[in-house]
Design a protein around this motif. Structure first.
Motif, PDB file in Angstrom:
ATOM      1  N   VAL A   1       0.821  -1.219   0.000  1.00  0.00           N
ATOM      2  CA  VAL A   1       0.000   0.000   0.000  1.00  0.00           C
ATOM      3  C   VAL A   1       0.851   1.263   0.000  1.00  0.00           C
ATOM      4  CG1 VAL A   1      -2.265  -0.699   0.855  1.00  0.00           C
ATOM      5  CG2 VAL A   1      -0.424  -0.204   2.486  1.00  0.00           C
ATOM      6  N   GLY A   2       2.155   1.114  -0.214  1.00  0.00           N
ATOM      7  CA  GLY A   2       3.009   2.302  -0.369  1.00  0.00           C
ATOM      8  C   GLY A   2       2.445   3.269  -1.400  1.00  0.00           C
ATOM      9  N   PRO A   3       2.015   2.757  -2.560  1.00  0.00           N
ATOM     10  CA  PRO A   3       1.469   3.679  -3.574  1.00  0.00           C
ATOM     11  C   PRO A   3       0.196   4.391  -3.110  1.00  0.00           C
ATOM     12  CG  PRO A   3       2.059   1.569  -4.560  1.00  0.00           C
ATOM     13  CD  PRO A   3       2.151   1.387  -3.077  1.00  0.00           C
ATOM     14  N   VAL A   4      -0.565   3.781  -2.205  1.00  0.00           N
ATOM     15  CA  VAL A   4      -1.793   4.424  -1.719  1.00  0.00           C
ATOM     16  C   VAL A   4      -1.462   5.435  -0.622  1.00  0.00           C
ATOM     17  CG1 VAL A   4      -4.029   4.042  -0.603  1.00  0.00           C
ATOM     18  CG2 VAL A   4      -3.167   2.380  -2.275  1.00  0.00           C
ATOM     19  N   ASP A   5      -0.696   4.969   0.369  1.00  0.00           N
ATOM     20  CA  ASP A   5      -0.354   5.858   1.487  1.00  0.00           C
ATOM     21  C   ASP A   5       0.823   6.774   1.158  1.00  0.00           C
ATOM     22  OD1 ASP A   5      -2.270   5.378   3.490  1.00  0.00           O
ATOM     23  OD2 ASP A   5      -1.388   3.431   3.920  1.00  0.00           O
ATOM     24  N   ARG A   6       1.460   6.517   0.044  1.00  0.00           N
ATOM     25  CA  ARG A   6       2.555   7.358  -0.450  1.00  0.00           C
ATOM     26  C   ARG A   6       3.751   7.403   0.487  1.00  0.00           C
ATOM     27  NH1 ARG A   6       0.559   8.733  -4.889  1.00  0.00           N
ATOM     28  NH2 ARG A   6       2.372   9.897  -5.599  1.00  0.00           N
ATOM     29  N   TYR A   7       4.151   6.231   0.972  1.00  0.00           N
ATOM     30  CA  TYR A   7       5.431   6.169   1.669  1.00  0.00           C
ATOM     31  C   TYR A   7       6.408   5.389   0.810  1.00  0.00           C
ATOM     32  CZ  TYR A   7       2.949   2.000   3.619  1.00  0.00           C
ATOM     33  OH  TYR A   7       2.196   0.869   3.806  1.00  0.00           O
ATOM     34  N   ASP A   8       7.679   5.748   0.979  1.00  0.00           N
ATOM     35  CA  ASP A   8       8.707   5.126   0.159  1.00  0.00           C
ATOM     36  C   ASP A   8       9.860   4.720   1.063  1.00  0.00           C
ATOM     37  OD1 ASP A   8      10.460   4.296  -1.709  1.00  0.00           O
ATOM     38  OD2 ASP A   8      10.688   6.220  -2.738  1.00  0.00           O
ATOM     39  N   VAL A   9       9.719   3.550   1.678  1.00  0.00           N
ATOM     40  CA  VAL A   9      10.783   3.017   2.534  1.00  0.00           C
ATOM     41  C   VAL A   9      10.948   1.539   2.206  1.00  0.00           C
ATOM     42  CG1 VAL A   9      10.487   4.618   4.475  1.00  0.00           C
ATOM     43  CG2 VAL A   9       9.067   2.572   4.370  1.00  0.00           C
ATOM     44  N   CYS A  10      12.118   0.974   2.547  1.00  0.00           N
ATOM     45  CA  CYS A  10      12.305  -0.460   2.352  1.00  0.00           C
ATOM     46  C   CYS A  10      11.723  -1.198   3.548  1.00  0.00           C
ATOM     47  CB  CYS A  10      13.789  -0.796   2.253  1.00  0.00           C
ATOM     48  SG  CYS A  10      14.574  -0.012   0.856  1.00  0.00           S
ATOM     49  N   LEU A  11      10.934  -2.229   3.272  1.00  0.00           N
ATOM     50  CA  LEU A  11      10.294  -2.997   4.333  1.00  0.00           C
ATOM     51  C   LEU A  11      10.657  -4.460   4.144  1.00  0.00           C
ATOM     52  CD1 LEU A  11       6.821  -1.290   3.900  1.00  0.00           C
ATOM     53  CD2 LEU A  11       8.336  -0.948   5.841  1.00  0.00           C
ATOM     54  N   LYS A  12      11.233  -5.058   5.183  1.00  0.00           N
ATOM     55  CA  LYS A  12      11.650  -6.449   5.041  1.00  0.00           C
ATOM     56  C   LYS A  12      11.187  -7.284   6.234  1.00  0.00           C
ATOM     57  CE  LYS A  12      15.456  -9.432   4.117  1.00  0.00           C
ATOM     58  NZ  LYS A  12      16.626  -9.669   3.369  1.00  0.00           N
ATOM     59  N   GLY A  13      10.597  -8.429   5.955  1.00  0.00           N
ATOM     60  CA  GLY A  13      10.248  -9.385   7.009  1.00  0.00           C
ATOM     61  C   GLY A  13      11.296 -10.483   7.010  1.00  0.00           C
ATOM     62  N   THR A  14      11.684 -10.962   8.190  1.00  0.00           N
ATOM     63  CA  THR A  14      12.783 -11.921   8.237  1.00  0.00           C
ATOM     64  C   THR A  14      12.702 -12.853   9.444  1.00  0.00           C
ATOM     65  OG1 THR A  14      15.206 -12.102   8.221  1.00  0.00           O
ATOM     66  CG2 THR A  14      14.279 -10.355   9.579  1.00  0.00           C
ATOM     67  N   ASN A  15      13.401 -13.994   9.326  1.00  0.00           N
ATOM     68  CA  ASN A  15      13.596 -14.890  10.473  1.00  0.00           C
ATOM     69  C   ASN A  15      15.076 -14.959  10.834  1.00  0.00           C
ATOM     70  OD1 ASN A  15      11.366 -16.664   8.524  1.00  0.00           O
ATOM     71  ND2 ASN A  15      10.726 -15.927  10.531  1.00  0.00           N
ATOM     72  N   SER A  16      15.853 -14.028  10.285  1.00  0.00           N
ATOM     73  CA  SER A  16      17.295 -14.076  10.518  1.00  0.00           C
ATOM     74  C   SER A  16      17.795 -12.775  11.151  1.00  0.00           C
ATOM     75  CB  SER A  16      17.999 -14.311   9.173  1.00  0.00           C
ATOM     76  OG  SER A  16      19.344 -13.930   9.277  1.00  0.00           O
ATOM     77  N   TYR A  17      18.518 -12.928  12.263  1.00  0.00           N
ATOM     78  CA  TYR A  17      19.025 -11.737  12.958  1.00  0.00           C
ATOM     79  C   TYR A  17      20.016 -10.943  12.113  1.00  0.00           C
ATOM     80  CZ  TYR A  17      16.791 -12.290  17.490  1.00  0.00           C
ATOM     81  OH  TYR A  17      15.871 -12.330  18.491  1.00  0.00           O
ATOM     82  N   GLU A  18      20.625 -11.608  11.142  1.00  0.00           N
ATOM     83  CA  GLU A  18      21.591 -10.882  10.307  1.00  0.00           C
ATOM     84  C   GLU A  18      20.994  -9.632   9.674  1.00  0.00           C
ATOM     85  OE1 GLU A  18      24.238 -14.267   8.359  1.00  0.00           O
ATOM     86  OE2 GLU A  18      24.535 -12.215   7.614  1.00  0.00           O
ATOM     87  N   ASP A  19      19.691  -9.704   9.406  1.00  0.00           N
ATOM     88  CA  ASP A  19      19.039  -8.581   8.730  1.00  0.00           C
ATOM     89  C   ASP A  19      18.914  -7.329   9.586  1.00  0.00           C
ATOM     90  OD1 ASP A  19      18.571  -9.710   6.153  1.00  0.00           O
ATOM     91  OD2 ASP A  19      17.057 -11.005   7.067  1.00  0.00           O
ATOM     92  N   ILE A  20      19.160  -7.433  10.885  1.00  0.00           N
ATOM     93  CA  ILE A  20      19.024  -6.222  11.717  1.00  0.00           C
ATOM     94  C   ILE A  20      20.337  -5.434  11.786  1.00  0.00           C
ATOM     95  CG2 ILE A  20      17.250  -7.402  13.091  1.00  0.00           C
ATOM     96  CD1 ILE A  20      19.208  -7.229  15.505  1.00  0.00           C
ATOM     97  N   LYS A  21      21.357  -5.929  11.070  1.00  0.00           N
ATOM     98  CA  LYS A  21      22.654  -5.232  11.055  1.00  0.00           C
ATOM     99  C   LYS A  21      22.490  -3.768  10.685  1.00  0.00           C
ATOM    100  CE  LYS A  21      26.115  -8.722   9.983  1.00  0.00           C
ATOM    101  NZ  LYS A  21      26.712  -9.453   8.860  1.00  0.00           N
ATOM    102  N   GLY A  22      23.202  -2.898  11.423  1.00  0.00           N
ATOM    103  CA  GLY A  22      23.190  -1.472  11.088  1.00  0.00           C
ATOM    104  C   GLY A  22      21.971  -0.718  11.592  1.00  0.00           C
ATOM    105  N   SER A  23      21.184  -1.336  12.467  1.00  0.00           N
ATOM    106  CA  SER A  23      19.981  -0.648  12.972  1.00  0.00           C
ATOM    107  C   SER A  23      20.348   0.530  13.855  1.00  0.00           C
ATOM    108  CB  SER A  23      19.138  -1.597  13.828  1.00  0.00           C
ATOM    109  OG  SER A  23      18.741  -2.710  13.092  1.00  0.00           O
TER     110      SER A  23
END
Ligand code: TXD
Length: 316
Positions: A50-72
């Motif tokens: 719904v980014g195009p509807v609500d007009r937000y432009d961010v990267c959104l990622k769902g994960t089961n791996s802690y590696e993805d939280i690097k750099g938070s």
């Protein structure tokens, strides 16, 4: 300015709303982590579409791996079970301590420079445990409870007086339990003491009773929602409350928000996490705001702190 990154640990009820709010406000790129396969991926896909509807432009990622939280920059933790009707927050300590231990290890390893906001219950104990395991400075591990407890108190005051919630200022201190301390003396409608307005409406004696009822309802407000929902606890309000804290940190706003912080002498407390007003900025807790409590308020604070100590010491 580099893009900010927010990781959300726990993709349940609160986690999902947190992700949507981060997107709607474009706070930064968002990672949603959960141990359940598919759950965080599904929620993030749903929100991304719904980014195009609500007009937000961010990267959104769902994960089961802690590696993805690097750099938070900021990590918000909601992993853990919620209450069922009849349960106290403290009843969750055993199961949620185990969950928090694994979560804190993941954050320590993969997001060592982040500022962590804990939401999982029992709040004061879970923040304590998270700080202990990560070993992060106290200024970078905090808990959300007071923003919500204060908002609940302000909501009841606004309803009672028939004024806009936008003009009510109210704060609670202490632990996130039934002994929390709503500060009656400092509650105001744009600076006008709430007690004075209640006295105009009801006279002195009844005004006291009405305020006591609002204080009681504030203390039990979480349980009131649990009793109605039957399958879980409040989730819109804790999510919005934590987002206010995260936003102040990410944008270095230096808002003064009631925050579960490690106290080192403030309000007569040492070595325990307790809710007090704090300046939240890019470094996390940048200052704890102290002010005088009268004898009655201090006695309530002491009682609330005693409850926190009992719970935290039971984990040792
Ligand atoms: O103001 C506050 N601080 C609070 C806190 C107000 C209301 C509720 N509050 C507490 O937040 C509540 O008592 C719970 O302890 C947490 C999370 O509440 P939520 O309603 O989001 O619970 P859910 O929907 O059950 O989601 C929890 C998720 C779920 O998806 C699990 O799969 C996941 O946590 N979970 C884990 N994630 C990561 N890692 C581990 N180990 C894990 N175990 C479970």
């Amino acid at each position: 300015m580099a893009r900010k990154k927010i990781s959300l640990i726990g993709g349940g009820q609160i986690g999902g709303v947190l992700a949507q709010l981060c997107a709607l406000r474009e706070l930064g790129d968002v990672v949603l982590f959960d141990i359940v396969e598919g759950l965080p991926q599904g929620k993030m896909l749903d929100i991304a579409e719904v980014g195009p509807v609500d007009r937000y432009d961010v990267c959104l990622k769902g994960t089961n791996s802690y590696e993805d939280i690097k750099g938070s920059d900021v990590v918000i933790v909601t992993a853990g079970l919620p209450r069922k009707p009849g349960m106290s927050r403290d009843d969750l300590i055993e199961v949620n301590s185990k969950i928090m231990s694994s979560v804190a290890e993941g954050i320590k390893q993969y997001a060592p420079d982040s500022i962590v906001i804990v939401i999982s219950n029992p709040l004061d104990a879970m923040v304590t445990l998270c700080q202990k395991i990560t070993g992060f400075p106290f200024s970078r591990v905090i808990g959300q409870a007071g923003v919500l407890d204060s908002a609940r108190f302000a909501t009841f005051i606004a309803w009672e007086l028939g004024v806009s919630v936008k003009d009510v200022v109210a704060m609670t201190l202490g632990g996130h339990g039934d002994d929390m301390v709503p500060l009656v003396r400092y509650a105001s409608v744009n600076g006008i003491p709430v007690m004075e307005l209640l006295e105009q409406k009801y006279g002195a004696e009844k005004a006291k009773e009405v305020m006591e009822a609002m204080v009681k309802r504030t203390r039990g407000a979480g349980g009131e929602v649990v009793a109605l929902l039957k399958t879980g606890s409040a989730f819109y309000s804790p999510a919005s409350s934590a987002i206010a804290m995260a936003e102040s940190i990410l944008k270095d706003q230096k808002r003064v928000l009631p925050t579960c912080c490690m106290l080192q002498g403030e309000f007569g407390v040492s070595g325990y996490y307790v809710g007090v007003p704090a300046v939240l900025g890019e470094k996390g807790v940048e200052k704890i705001i102290q002010f005088k409590l009268d004898a009655e308020e201090q006695a309530m604070m002491d009682k609330s702190v005693a409850a926190v100590k009992g719970l935290v010491d039971s984990m040792k």
